[in-house]
Design a protein around this motif. Structure first.
Motif, short mmCIF file in Angstrom:
data_model
loop_
_atom_site.label_atom_id
_atom_site.label_comp_id
_atom_site.label_asym_id
_atom_site.label_seq_id
_atom_site.Cartn_x
_atom_site.Cartn_y
_atom_site.Cartn_z
N ALA A 1 4.72 4.48 -1.81
CA ALA A 1 5.59 4.28 -0.98
C ALA A 1 5.12 2.98 0.22
N CYS A 2 6.14 2.38 0.88
CA CYS A 2 5.75 1.46 1.60
C CYS A 2 5.72 1.96 3.14
N TYR A 3 5.08 1.06 4.10
CA TYR A 3 5.05 1.40 5.46
C TYR A 3 5.37 0.25 6.51
N ALA A 4 5.89 0.48 7.65
CA ALA A 4 6.03 -0.59 8.61
C ALA A 4 5.96 0.13 10.09
N ASP A 5 5.90 -0.89 10.97
CA ASP A 5 6.24 -0.28 12.36
C ASP A 5 5.12 0.59 12.70
N LEU A 6 3.71 0.33 12.71
CA LEU A 6 2.68 1.22 12.96
C LEU A 6 2.63 1.40 14.37
N GLU B 1 9.12 4.02 3.70
CA GLU B 1 10.21 3.86 2.62
C GLU B 1 9.60 3.89 1.50
N ARG B 2 10.47 5.17 0.80
CA ARG B 2 9.76 5.49 -0.60
C ARG B 2 10.78 5.49 -1.77
#
Length: 682
Positions: free
Chosen positions: A131-136, A150-151
């Protein structure tokens, strides 16, 4: 005496090499623990993004470790060597890192995972592969990391969720997760802008669903938070399908604020028991089109206790009016506002902490830079108290040429079709050493911004000076649909993409030609992404322009709706219509289906790994131009995605476009490697 030269072929002090040598793209400032953090994208390193930091000090001006940096000391790179800090969520990314208690959390572009590290320590993966990640964002106690996930989903579009990662540092100097990510909220198509109350009792975020984009309609939701993390279910608090909300943020007292466009302009409001209550009413935009995560146009000013022992609630915001940004201080108790007197033309990325405020801004004379300003802690800062002058901490470019040779933007309003008014920044040719022959009018380059719901600004853009210093006039158009002019102007593009935007660009060019400011026979248009679509439509359906350049542009709307990524997969529902019912409209507005009407030279630049506008868009247009024998050039860039990040490709795109126009308009320019014009008289 200035030398007389043909416009377009002037010798310029600004070469493409100057625009990438030492150039940086600065973004995402953060203030934490007395240090200022920010992202640097470095074209000279293949577009790699690096987290950099420096210690803030009131007397640090000029004492920096780097000659290009002032106002901070102990400058250092925080992200590990060789790592590209970038996320691909929504393809456009954003929100790639966050900090807390000396810890750095970032997304590694190599696999989209989140990593944690401390200074001089190794990086530890906190999320599994896949999966990918954002807005930490970190919880106030730094025990939990919240992010957008987002997977991939087999046979369907990716799933977006709001998740939390419990952290376990164990005091050993490294960071690791205490388990896999846990879902906080799911069910909406998109999530963004998570933010914690400083009291640690609540988490707020924005969500929206197909076919909306975040500037069409969003909802504000909150989750109760406790010592063990999630303490309740998400519930909707405000917003809807026709109200755009932007950047929620809590005050020190725990009140939740958000920007809403319900008045017709993005203005600030406070959430109460009865819903959103406006703080003020201004014909200015305090919000932005949320193309990337982590955007910030406003922040609470640092301060101590105000009256009656209540925390001070003063806001510093970037307010856009008539396309120009201003720094405005807002008293949320009274709604009264005061403008900070600066020469800034574009302002974004506002953040505050530890008695400081930071932002990214540009002026008419200087390109984008990172600024900090020390504000009094007694709650009396801003114009009414003790506020130090802003310090330029880091410049995005250090171009060395005479300011007298700069072309400064003129904000103009033009009459367009059906009584519409459109906006553009106009730049006339400027040089210290060269001038046009008597009676010669300059060629015009119309730039169509790459939104379509986006905007250009009056801040110095070295790429525009590249053209004006060679004898071009430039019109940077904020056509109907662009942000910064209110909701009605933004909504003028509804079901009208390929019409309103094109007519506005044509109207600007025709007006400047009619006034005698530019040469009617030498009008060109250029744009990237959606701006590339506008460019190709203008060249296909109108006879105004003699040449054009499409940078990763769109020629086939039907193919775009079929092939593009999730974030924009339903955007054309609003811009054009709903498929298959409106298929005829899609084809009527797609240049690929009307190539017999395209009769002027075009150059195409395309990243071969672009998932937003795939290469088949450019390649289909190139094929039909080749079949018809029309002069054209196709310049593909292996490894590039949507937008060009590598120094060598940025240079080729600039030099290649100049060379192409030289062949069409009859002036001299060198031919760069990899650019070959075929077909036609050019």
């Amino acid at each position: 005496m200035k030398e007389i030269r043909t416009c377009g072929g002037w010798d310029s002090p600004i070469g493409s090499a100057d625009l990438v040598r030492g150039a940086l793209v600065l973004s995402a400032p953060r203030i934490d623990g007395g240090r200022l953090y920010w992202l640097e994208r470095r074209p000279s390193e293949g577009g790699r993004q690096v987290v950099v930091s420096g210690r803030l000090s009131e007397d640090a001006s000029g004492a920096a470790a780097d000659a290009a940096t002032q106002g901070i000391v102990d400058l250092r790179e925080e992200s590990p060597a060789g790592i590209n800090v970038r996320t691909r969520v929504h393809e456009y990314g954003g929100g790639e890192y966050t900090t807390g208690q000396g810890q750095l959390f970032y997304v590694d572009d190599a696999d989209g995972r989140i990593f944690g590290c401390r200074p001089a320590g190794g990086a530890t993966p906190l999320t599994p592969k896949g999966a990918c990640y954002a807005d930490l964002v970190l919880s106030p106690d730094c025990r939990f990391l919240v992010a957008i996930e987002e997977r991939p989903v087999e046979g369907s579009e990716p799933e977006n969720r709001l998740v939390m990662i419990e952290l376990d540092g164990s005091g050993r100097g490294d960071m690791r997760s205490a388990g896999p990510p846990r879902v906080l909220a799911s069910g909406h198509d998109f999530y963004a802008s998570p933010v914690f109350s400083p009291l640690g009792n609540q988490l707020a975020f924005i969500a929206w669903d197909h076919p909306n984009m975040p500037w069409n309609g969003t909802v504000l939701e909150t989750i109760e938070w406790g010592a063990s993390g999630l303490a309740g279910q998400a519930r909707q608090r405000a917003g809807g399908v026709s109200e755009s909300l932007f950047q929620p943020r809590y005050s020190d007292a725990g009140s939740l604020f958000v920007v809403t466009d319900r008045s017709g302009y993005w203005n600030l409001a406070r959430l109460g028991d009865g819903g959103l209550a406006p703080i003020h009413s201004a014909t200015a935009e305090f919000g932005r089109a949320q193309w990337v995560f982590g955007m910030s146009s406003w922040t609470f000013l640092p301060g101590g206790l105000g009256g009656a022992g209540a925390p001070s609630e003063r806001v510093l915001a970037s307010a856009t009016q008539d396309g120009l940004d201003r720094l405005v201080e807002l008293d949320v108790a009274t709604g009264a506002s005061t403008e900070w007197p600066t020469s800034l033309a574009s302002v974004g990325g506002l953040q505050s902490g530890d008695g400081w405020v930071a932002w990214i801004a540009g002026t008419a004379q200087k390109p984008s830079a990172l600024y900090v300003c020390h504000v009094a802690r007694d709650g009396t800062g801003g114009m009414g108290g003790t506020k130090a002058a802003p310090i330029c901490v880091r410049e995005s470019a250090t171009l060395e040429f005479s300011e007298s040779a700069l072309s400064v933007a003129e904000a103009r309003v033009f009459e367009s079709k059906e009584g519409r008014r459109t906006h553009a920044f106009v730049y006339l040719p400027s040089s210290d050493t060269q001038t046009a022959a008597p009676g010669e009018r300059p060629p015009l380059l119309v730039k169509s911004n790459g939104g379509p719901t986006s905007a250009t600004s009056a801040a110095l853009d070295p790429r525009i000076q590249f053209w004006t210093s060679r004898g071009f006039a430039v019109a940077d158009v904020n056509y109907g649909g662009s942000t910064g002019y209110g909701r009605a102007y933004r909504d003028s593009l509804e079901r009208a993409w390929g019409v309103v935007d094109v007519e506005d660009c044509v109207a600007v060019a025709e007006s400047l030609a009619a006034s005698g400011e530019v040469d009617r026979s030498r009008l060109a248009i250029s744009g990237g992404s959606a701006g590339g679509f506008t460019t190709l439509c203008a060249l296909t359906f109108h006879d105004t322009f003699a040449a054009g350049a499409s940078h990763y542009g769109i020629g086939d709307l039907e193919a775009l709706a079929r092939d593009t990524h999730k974030f924009e997969s339903r955007y054309t529902d609003w811009l054009v219509g709903v498929l298959p019912d409106d298929l005829a409209r899609y084809r009527a507005r797609s240049p690929i289906h009307h190539h017999e009407r395209l009769g002027c030279p075009v150059i195409f630049f395309q990243g071969l790994k672009d998932k937003v506008v795939p290469p088949n868009q450019a390649e289909a247009m190139v094929e039909v131009l080749a079949q018809r024998g029309i002069a054209h050039a196709y310049v593909p860039f292996p490894g590039e995605q949507h937008g060009f990040r590598r120094a060598e490709n940025i240079r080729t795109a600039l030099d290649g476009e100049l060379y192409f126009y030289s062949r069409v308009f009859g002036f001299s320019a060198p031919q760069p490697d990899g650019v070959r014009v075929v077909g036609g008289a050019a």
